[in-house]
Design a protein around this motif. Structure first.
Motif, mmCIF file in Angstrom:
data_model
loop_
_atom_site.group_PDB
_atom_site.id
_atom_site.type_symbol
_atom_site.label_atom_id
_atom_site.label_comp_id
_atom_site.label_asym_id
_atom_site.label_seq_id
_atom_site.Cartn_x
_atom_site.Cartn_y
_atom_site.Cartn_z
ATOM 1 N N UNK A 157 -7.661 -20.934 -11.013
ATOM 2 C CA UNK A 157 -8.450 -22.109 -11.375
ATOM 3 C C UNK A 157 -7.709 -22.987 -12.391
ATOM 4 N N UNK A 158 -6.878 -22.395 -13.226
ATOM 5 C CA UNK A 158 -6.081 -23.172 -14.177
ATOM 6 C C UNK A 158 -4.977 -23.937 -13.454
ATOM 7 N N UNK A 202 -16.473 -26.821 -9.620
ATOM 8 C CA UNK A 202 -17.674 -27.603 -9.323
ATOM 9 C C UNK A 202 -18.849 -27.110 -10.159
ATOM 10 N N UNK A 203 -18.943 -25.796 -10.352
ATOM 11 C CA UNK A 203 -20.011 -25.233 -11.172
ATOM 12 C C UNK A 203 -19.945 -25.689 -12.612
ATOM 13 N N UNK A 204 -18.743 -26.034 -13.078
ATOM 14 C CA UNK A 204 -18.565 -26.536 -14.435
ATOM 15 C C UNK A 204 -18.627 -28.060 -14.491
ATOM 16 N N UNK A 220 -11.128 -34.850 -18.715
ATOM 17 C CA UNK A 220 -10.891 -34.143 -19.977
ATOM 18 C C UNK A 220 -11.193 -32.656 -19.828
ATOM 19 N N UNK A 221 -12.229 -32.336 -19.077
ATOM 20 C CA UNK A 221 -12.553 -30.935 -18.839
ATOM 21 C C UNK A 221 -11.488 -30.231 -18.023
ATOM 22 N N UNK A 226 -6.877 -26.483 -17.741
ATOM 23 C CA UNK A 226 -5.474 -26.278 -17.351
ATOM 24 C C UNK A 226 -4.719 -25.407 -18.350
ATOM 25 N N UNK A 227 -5.267 -25.190 -19.523
ATOM 26 C CA UNK A 227 -4.759 -24.189 -20.464
ATOM 27 C C UNK A 227 -3.305 -24.436 -20.869
#
Length: 247
Positions: A157-158, A202-204, A220-221, A226-227
């Motif tokens: 996901x990152x 999508x959940x976030x 921004x999220x 992306x860490x």
């Protein structure tokens, strides 16, 4: 952000959207222009075929080209990402006539095409053009190194968040026409893993995922998710060439 180290003329060639053409010197652009041809970039069009002589370079005006590595057993993953900030066929700039990896159109668009023969002749005639384009090659190598690092160390996901940010830099608007299957190839994972990662984003409320389309809702999220994997290659491009972003 301005780039005080940039040796080319800043963004004066306004008839082009490609950032390399916009920022190269007027003299170098004049040498290239007689050989330029505008062309469409349909989806999956092969821009560079691995291990065969490069036929032409493409200065992308709109759309995205993916540099994809492939093992002899058929496994594929994206190792490079080129939009209107760059060009394909950069092996020619480094004095070679072929590349080890394929490059094909990931998101359709348009480009300025120059045949390899005339392009090489202009490179021989202009030391300043080769030096300027080597700056882009350097930035692309930084991007490739960052991709290798995140592929080895970060969660899917990152990595997906970084990939979407890179797309967003190069595509106007917030919508990306991309399938789960194609994302799986780009990220070098199985399709079910991409589906799960998209559902997490999508959940976030970071994206909205539809069939064949991803809409970015919270850039921004995505940068936070992306860490730290997004930004280094982009900063290097700014240092070497100049700032860019989707219009």
């Amino acid at each position: 952000m301005t780039n005080p180290d940039k040796k080319s003329e800043p963004d004066e060639n306004h008839q082009y959207r490609n950032q390399l053409l916009r920022r190269m010197s007027a003299d170098d652009l004049a040498l290239l222009e007689p050989h330029m041809r505008r062309c469409d970039l349909p989806l999956r069009m092969m821009l560079v075929t691995p291990n065969v002589p490069i036929e032409a370079v493409y200065f992308i005006e709109q759309g995205i080209g993916s540099v994809v590595a492939r093992t002899t057993s058929g496994h594929e993953a994206e190792v490079g990402f080129i939009g209107f900030e760059g060009m394909t066929g950069s092996s020619l700039v480094m004095g070679d006539d072929r590349a080890a990896h394929a490059c094909f159109v990931q998101l359709e668009g348009q480009a300025i095409r120059i045949e390899a023969g005339p392009f090489n002749a202009v490179l021989e005639a202009s030391a300043t053009l080769r030096l300027f384009l080597l700056r882009f090659v350097n930035s692309l190598q930084t991007q490739t190194g960052c991709t290798a690092l995140v592929n080895a160390r970060l969660k899917l996901e990152e990595r997906l968040a970084r990939w979407l940010l890179m797309c967003d830099d190069r595509v106007p608007g917030e919508s990306l026409a991309i399938t789960h299957e194609f994302l799986a190839i780009m990220l070098g994972v199985r399709r079910p893993g991409v589906t799960v990662a998209l559902q997490l984003l999508e959940g976030r409320a970071l994206i909205r995922s539809r069939r064949g389309e991803i809409v970015i809702r919270d850039r921004a999220g995505l940068e936070e998710l992306a860490n730290g994997s997004y930004g280094e290659a982009e900063a290097e491009y700014v240092r070497l060439i100049g700032e860019f972003g989707a219009a």
